[in-house]
Design a protein around this motif. Structure first.
Motif, PDB file in Angstrom:
ATOM      1  N   PRO A 133       1.605   7.537 -10.413  1.00  6.07           N
ATOM      2  CA  PRO A 133       1.881   7.537  -8.997  1.00  6.07           C
ATOM      3  C   PRO A 133       0.671   8.090  -8.043  1.00  6.07           C
ATOM      4  O   PRO A 133       0.962   7.808  -6.721  1.00  6.07           O
ATOM      5  N   ASP A 134      -0.413   8.387  -8.493  1.00  2.00           N
ATOM      6  CA  ASP A 134      -1.659   8.501  -7.645  1.00  2.00           C
ATOM      7  C   ASP A 134      -2.296   7.243  -7.325  1.00  2.00           C
ATOM      8  O   ASP A 134      -3.263   7.391  -6.421  1.00  2.00           O
ATOM      9  N   ASP A 135      -2.019   6.284  -8.199  1.00  9.14           N
ATOM     10  CA  ASP A 135      -2.787   4.955  -7.995  1.00  9.14           C
ATOM     11  C   ASP A 135      -2.786   4.361  -6.626  1.00  9.14           C
ATOM     12  O   ASP A 135      -1.493   4.259  -5.920  1.00  9.14           O
ATOM     13  N   ALA A 136      -3.871   4.097  -5.757  1.00 11.25           N
ATOM     14  CA  ALA A 136      -3.989   3.728  -4.819  1.00 11.25           C
ATOM     15  C   ALA A 136      -4.118   2.241  -4.719  1.00 11.25           C
ATOM     16  O   ALA A 136      -4.937   1.736  -5.605  1.00 11.25           O
ATOM     17  N   VAL A 137      -3.478   1.484  -3.962  1.00 18.31           N
ATOM     18  CA  VAL A 137      -3.942   0.053  -4.072  1.00 18.31           C
ATOM     19  C   VAL A 137      -4.409  -0.370  -2.661  1.00 18.31           C
ATOM     20  O   VAL A 137      -4.001  -0.426  -1.511  1.00 18.31           O
ATOM     21  N   ILE A 138      -5.790  -0.205  -2.916  1.00 20.50           N
ATOM     22  CA  ILE A 138      -6.619  -0.487  -1.902  1.00 20.50           C
ATOM     23  C   ILE A 138      -7.197  -1.942  -1.856  1.00 20.50           C
ATOM     24  O   ILE A 138      -8.227  -2.187  -2.316  1.00 20.50           O
ATOM     25  N   CYS A 145       1.002  -1.085  -0.041  1.00 20.72           N
ATOM     26  CA  CYS A 145       0.085   0.082  -0.041  1.00 20.72           C
ATOM     27  C   CYS A 145       0.763   1.332  -0.065  1.00 20.72           C
ATOM     28  O   CYS A 145       0.347   2.307  -0.296  1.00 20.72           O
ATOM     29  N   GLY A 146       2.069   1.253   0.496  1.00 18.66           N
ATOM     30  CA  GLY A 146       3.173   2.550   0.104  1.00 18.66           C
ATOM     31  C   GLY A 146       4.417   2.155  -0.220  1.00 18.66           C
ATOM     32  O   GLY A 146       5.300   2.214   0.579  1.00 18.66           O
TER      33      GLY A 146
END
Lengths: 325, 267
Positions: free
Chosen positions: A142-147, A99-100
């Motif tokens: 780079p804005d993609d969030a892995v939720i 996630c980060g």
């Protein structure tokens, strides 16, 4: 092993959970009967596949900390750089912070993509002998969030270990997210047959950090993961103007040193705060080559020597047993 | 008032999440200081600590490890002050041994968070702050899912100035957009360190990244909090920094952020 079939619903508890086949999410899942029968609770076949894959990897080191933002990725990146400074040493850096992921930026690889080859995913190379893999390479922006919940993260980690074409590697460094949860259990379980040399634990001096790090050490004991040693990061700050040292994160309870004495663990060293470290990381450069004669760089080098020593003496038997949950 | 028939959050006016993609940037610090600032301005505040693997708030408020009691309406939160203006719930209170690791996978964490959201008898609160672990995973999804039934005013995002941190916070912003959580503003923490010996300001973790990020994403910039050894030391000892050092520039920074946030919430 919490694992999720590709056709499972979003809230799948994982095939090896006690809840497998029994939760409300399992209603209507094509795998419900198999899960409920307990047939999938047998060891994950991936563990054996990963063992075979990892026979070409000599040493495996995890970088852990219960606390976030203490410098795990910074250390992992610099450990990799330092090991790879010897041209004959093949180094692989795996980022399992799903996630980060910070490693792509720190290694100057932001925007790189992974390529698919006949033998699996190809890692991204910083140098000929330094390969990097991170979920950051699989994101389009780079804005993609892995939720993602746990099971999906675990599936990704499995793929990283089993499906990446690492080749012959002397050191595999695994950078982890903070905590003691899915990612940590998964990496330890998936590498259980392949064997892990040990874990390097990173902390900062203050008790708020140490209290989380003690939990991480307890985690290592529970999963029988050897601890190579502890590093105290952000240990004091020397003002560039007046050269006086300030304890920005004060070791009110004796810092890492006291903790190591109490828990009988080796303290590998202390790294002072240096604004140039963060700057190098932001620019994707190695602090060790940018400012090699700084006290922080020397502290890093001494720590890295100790880790190399440890690995050259360690004889992993590949039998980390995990019987949690 | 009997709350047992109704949700435990019915008498909570505002719910604010404190989020950051990155660990160790000061989510718990900002949560604690905001709570103290709100209380100083006469509000009733609650903190729900959903960082299950690394709960920091109990230490930062020096509440020790009291037992959590049950009442008809649910779990009674722990109060950090005798006036009972600052209520707190954390997994830290449920652990026998403080060094014990909570080695839990997602589903178990989600279950506890569900209980934390529905079963704590907060009573009347002006603001409930929810402190979260780093990332965009189980804890975040679960806390939102459970809070949905009530109302979430929005999220305060905490970052440090350097690009490695703002990068993670950008992902958190995407998370907020995807999950329909309003961004109440961005706080830049660890912004510059003033040497106590010579007053030279060193930007240990760079400078201005939070403000830049706010501009880039069209979010409100709430302000920056400097690196202050007095603040870290206060949190270590569980002392009320705002009460102890009202003269410091860090005090001004924190109270300004708290004021802006509160007036935005209450307007």
């Amino acid at each position: 092993m919490a694992d999720v079939p590709s056709d499972a619903p979003e809230h799948c508890p994982g095939t090896s959970s006690d809840q497998a086949g029994k939760t409300s999410a399992c209603q209507g899942c094509p795998n419900q009967n198999t899960c409920a029968s307990g047939a999938v609770k047998a060891p994950d076949p991936a563990i054996e596949e990963i063992r075979l894959k990892m026979t070409s990897v000599k040493h495996k080191i995890l970088v852990l900390s219960g606390k976030g933002g203490v410098g795990k990725s910074t250390f992992s990146a610099h450990l990799s750089h330092a090991l790879a400074s010897d041209d004959s040493t093949e180094v692989a850096l795996l980022d399992v912070d799903i996630c980060g992921p910070s490693i792509p930026k720190m290694m100057g690889l932001e925007g790189e993509q992974v390529h698919q080859s006949g033998s699996g995913w190809s890692p991204v190379y910083v140098e000929d002998n330094l390969a990097v893999m991170s979920i950051g390479f699989l994101l389009s922006s780079p804005d993609d969030a892995v939720i993602w919940r746990g099971p999906k993260k675990n599936g990704m980690i499995k793929q990283f270990l089993r499906d990446v074409d690492w080749g012959e590697v002397d050191y595999l460094i695994v950078d982890t997210p903070p905590g003691t949860s899915d990612e940590h259990l998964s990496i330890v379980q998936y590498l259980s047959s392949a064997g892990i040399d040990g874990a390097v634990i990173i902390t900062t001096p203050q008790e708020v950090s140490l209290q989380d790090v003690r939990k991480e050490i307890r985690f290592c004991e529970k999963v029988k993961l050897p601890i190579i040693g502890v590093i105290e990061n952000m240990s004091g700050f020397v003002c560039p103007k007046c050269k006086n040292t300030s304890q920005i994160f004060p070791p009110t309870t004796g810092g890492a040193q006291r903790m190591c004495e109490e828990l009988n663990l080796p303290l590998l060293g202390r790294v002072p705060l240096d604004p140039r470290i963060g700057k190098s990381c932001d620019e994707g450069k190695s602090f060790l080559t940018e400012v090699p004669d700084s006290p922080a760089a020397m502290a890093y080098q001494s720590i890295i020597r100790k880790i190399k020593d440890y690995c050259s003496h360690s004889s992993i038997k590949g039998s980390v047993t995990v019987d949690l949950e | 008032m009997d709350t047992s028939e109704r949700g435990s959050l019915d008498q909570v006016k505002h719910v604010v999440l404190v989020l950051s993609g990155k660990g160790g940037v000061g989510k718990s610090t900002i949560t604690t200081e905001l709570a103290l600032a709100f209380r100083h301005s006469g509000r009733k505040v609650g903190i729900l600590d959903v960082d299950l693997c690394g709960p920091s708030i109990p230490r930062m408020l020096r509440v020790g490890k009291p037992e959590v009691h049950q009442c008809d309406a649910g779990w009674v939160p722990v109060y950090a002050d005798p006036q009972q203006q600052l209520a707190l719930m954390s997994i830290g209170f449920l652990m026998e041994d403080p060094d014990e690791a909570v080695v839990w996978r997602g589903p178990k964490k989600s279950a506890l968070i569900g209980q934390f959201v529905s079963d704590v008898a907060w009573g009347e609160l002006d603001v409930l702050l929810v402190d979260t672990p780093p990332g965009t995973s189980d804890e975040h999804l679960s806390v939102l899912e459970n809070l949905r039934k009530h109302k979430v005013d929005g999220a305060v995002l905490v970052t440090t100035p350097q690009a490695v941190s703002t990068g993670d916070v950008r992902r958190e912003i995407t998370f907020c957009k995807k999950t329909d959580v309003k961004i109440l503003g961005i706080v830049e923490n660890m912004s510059g360190f003033v040497c106590p010996h010579c007053s030279e300001c060193s930007n240990i973790f760079s400078k201005g990244g939070g403000e830049e990020l706010a501009k880039l994403t069209g979010s409100v910039f709430l302000g920056s909090v400097p690196l202050d050894p007095l603040l870290t030391a206060s949190l270590e000892e569980g002392r009320d920094f705002l009460q102890a050092f009202p003269e410091s520039s860090t005090y001004t920074a924190i109270s300004d952020i708290a004021k802006t946030l509160l007036s935005n919430l209450e307007s």
